[in-house]
Design an enzyme around this catalytic site. Structure first.
Site, mmCIF file in Angstrom:
data_model
loop_
_atom_site.group_PDB
_atom_site.id
_atom_site.type_symbol
_atom_site.label_atom_id
_atom_site.label_comp_id
_atom_site.label_asym_id
_atom_site.label_seq_id
_atom_site.Cartn_x
_atom_site.Cartn_y
_atom_site.Cartn_z
ATOM 1 N N GLU A 1 109.259 29.101 39.932
ATOM 2 C CA GLU A 1 108.808 27.715 39.930
ATOM 3 C C GLU A 1 107.371 27.490 39.428
ATOM 4 O O GLU A 1 106.307 28.098 40.037
ATOM 5 C CB GLU A 1 109.255 27.060 41.035
ATOM 6 C CG GLU A 1 110.690 26.959 41.314
ATOM 7 C CD GLU A 1 111.064 26.392 42.865
ATOM 8 O OE1 GLU A 1 110.100 25.476 43.406
ATOM 9 O OE2 GLU A 1 112.029 26.831 43.309
ATOM 10 N N CYS B 1 100.698 24.338 39.667
ATOM 11 C CA CYS B 1 100.607 25.029 40.973
ATOM 12 C C CYS B 1 101.839 26.161 40.578
ATOM 13 O O CYS B 1 102.925 25.826 40.020
ATOM 14 C CB CYS B 1 101.631 24.169 42.195
ATOM 15 S SG CYS B 1 101.967 25.354 43.583
ATOM 16 N N CYS C 1 109.374 36.020 48.125
ATOM 17 C CA CYS C 1 108.460 36.193 49.023
ATOM 18 C C CYS C 1 108.576 37.070 50.187
ATOM 19 O O CYS C 1 109.729 36.926 51.073
ATOM 20 C CB CYS C 1 107.852 35.018 49.773
ATOM 21 S SG CYS C 1 106.124 35.233 50.607
ATOM 22 N N CYS D 1 109.878 27.925 55.439
ATOM 23 C CA CYS D 1 109.515 28.078 53.919
ATOM 24 C C CYS D 1 110.839 28.479 53.089
ATOM 25 O O CYS D 1 111.579 29.677 53.607
ATOM 26 C CB CYS D 1 108.343 28.914 53.584
ATOM 27 S SG CYS D 1 108.086 29.168 51.846
ATOM 28 N N CYS E 1 107.955 24.174 47.611
ATOM 29 C CA CYS E 1 107.994 25.604 47.379
ATOM 30 C C CYS E 1 109.205 26.286 47.427
ATOM 31 O O CYS E 1 110.034 26.365 48.467
ATOM 32 C CB CYS E 1 107.184 26.513 48.408
ATOM 33 S SG CYS E 1 105.605 26.079 48.765
HETATM 34 N N1 SAH Z 1 102.105 32.418 50.543
HETATM 35 C C1 SAH Z 1 100.825 31.482 50.359
HETATM 36 C C2 SAH Z 1 100.963 30.538 49.245
HETATM 37 C C3 SAH Z 1 102.079 29.600 49.475
HETATM 38 S S1 SAH Z 1 101.319 28.064 49.490
HETATM 39 C C4 SAH Z 1 100.577 30.867 51.724
HETATM 40 O O1 SAH Z 1 101.420 31.068 52.537
HETATM 41 O O2 SAH Z 1 99.394 30.258 51.813
HETATM 42 C C5 SAH Z 1 102.369 26.854 49.934
HETATM 43 C C6 SAH Z 1 101.978 26.395 51.038
HETATM 44 O O3 SAH Z 1 103.171 25.432 51.418
HETATM 45 C C7 SAH Z 1 101.880 27.292 52.532
HETATM 46 O O4 SAH Z 1 100.744 26.433 53.085
HETATM 47 C C8 SAH Z 1 103.108 26.996 53.101
HETATM 48 O O5 SAH Z 1 103.103 27.395 54.329
HETATM 49 C C9 SAH Z 1 103.430 25.504 52.731
HETATM 50 N N2 SAH Z 1 104.951 25.304 53.108
HETATM 51 C C10 SAH Z 1 106.214 26.211 52.575
HETATM 52 N N3 SAH Z 1 107.035 25.701 53.109
HETATM 53 C C11 SAH Z 1 106.973 24.377 53.276
HETATM 54 C C12 SAH Z 1 107.459 23.429 53.898
HETATM 55 N N4 SAH Z 1 108.858 23.352 54.008
HETATM 56 N N5 SAH Z 1 106.753 22.124 54.093
HETATM 57 C C13 SAH Z 1 105.455 22.089 54.175
HETATM 58 N N6 SAH Z 1 104.745 23.197 53.919
HETATM 59 C C14 SAH Z 1 105.340 24.009 53.468
#
Ligand code: SAH
Length: 342
Positions: A89, A102, A109, A116, A330
């Protein structure tokens, strides 16, 4: 290596090996970074060279298998199919200061965060540098909107794909390529401490974002398995080292989860632990994921949490959620696509 993953000197060397003069390197590099779909589009190359490049370095471009545009805020989400059939995506967000893309860094992952969608099927594979570049190039081409900012906050853990991500940054930043300033690029990690140290050594001008999501090991252990390998003290120590090396203020992502990490006590504990570390907090109301029992915090809880941080001297913004009507958080679109095909 894929030709589109190569730097300009590497392409020049590859073309030299095919008996070509040095100036061809720059011609090919420039075309590749414009997002051509075939060598036939490289009209200033001799036909014989186009043919041999087609043979030696097959050129791939992703195919948009889904495209959703938010009626509310103009956010566009793409599901790109890669050459091997896997999908990732990319989201294009429109802000007053410009357009932000983004991008995903991995297919799936490995990190296993409880909230997530990207991690539900585990890691399939890491993306090649050109597959990250393609997301930027083809999102810009398809949408017709110039990309000014990039965030590595899509599917995957960028620091788990360190070398390819570093190469992607070099490519997208290059003068003969998209020439996107490092200061306009953010990289987000869930907290791979050794890699944060490795990144610090590069002294890049990018913004580093840390997905913190909790004030202590108790909370982080519960929702982020990575914390068992690199507990919070070690993570914050790495952040301090990063700041010393780069002088760049770190951004902390904090998904607000009802009853898990959103109490006033949690905010006060955060304040204590962040002392002396220049930081900015992004409070993000959790995006509900179907498969997960976790729920977003109430507006009131978010506001109280923000106020405690700000009163304590830490700037905190509540992230506006974009694209809520198009599964823009995400991994949700890829997940839906997989389920539909199953
Ligand atoms: N793996 C990296 C990059 C992903 S960034 C990381 O963890 O930082 C995506 C961001 O969205 C991260 O901060 C992740 O924790 C957050 N995220 C993932 N699922 C989410 C959700 N359901 N609601 C809000 N934020 C979420």
């Amino acid at each position: 290596m894929n030709l589109k993953s190569m730097t300009l000197p590497e392409i020049t060397a590859a073309l030299k090996a095919l008996g070509q003069p040095a100036f061809r390197g720059k011609q090919v590099y420039t075309w590749l970074h414009k997002g051509v779909r075939s060598y036939e589009e490289m009209t200033n190359l001799p036909k014989s060279l186009r043919d041999s490049l087609t043979q030696q370095y097959p050129l791939y471009a992703p195919v948009a298998v889904r495209k959703q545009e938010s009626q509310r805020d103009g956010t566009i989400k793409y599901l790109w199919q890669l050459q091997d059939g896997n999908c990732v995506e990319t989201v294009l967000m429109r802000y007053h200061y410009g357009n932000t893309v983004c991008i995903s860094t991995e297919v799936g992952c490995p990190m296993g965060c409880a909230f997530c969608a990207s991690t539900l099927g585990g890691l399939v594979r890491k993306l090649e540098p050109f597959e990250m570049l393609d997301q930027v190039l083809f999102t810009q081409l398809d949408s017709g909107l110039p990309v000014n900012h990039i965030v590595l906050m899509g599917i995957g853990e960028p620091l788990d794909n360190f070398d390819n991500v570093m190469r992607f940054l070099e490519l997208v930043n290059s003068e003969d390529g998209m020439n996107i300033s490092m200061r306009h690029i953010s990289l987000s990690t869930c907290g791979l401490v050794p890699k944060i140290d490795e990144l610090a050594k590069r002294k890049l001008q990018i913004s580093l974002a840390i997905s913190l999501h909790g004030p202590n090991d108790g909370v982080r252990d519960r929702i982020m398995p990575v914390n068992k390998a690199y507990p919070m003290d070690e993570l914050l120590a790495a952040c301090r080292r990063y700041y010393e090396a780069t002088s760049r203020r770190i951004h902390f992502e904090y998904a607000m989860i009802d009853g898990v990490n959103d109490t006033p006590e949690a905010a006060r504990e955060l304040l204590r632990r962040m002392k002396g570390l220049p930081a900015h907090f992004n409070l993000i109301p959790l995006n509900h994921v179907e498969e997960s029992p976790l729920k977003p915090s109430s507006k009131a809880a978010v506001a109280t949490f923000q106020k405690i941080l700000e009163d304590g001297g830490i700037t905190a913004t509540v992230r506006r959620t974009l694209g809520g009507d198009i599964d823009a958080s995400c991994g949700q679109l890829r997940r839906k696509h997989q389920k539909n095909q199953a």
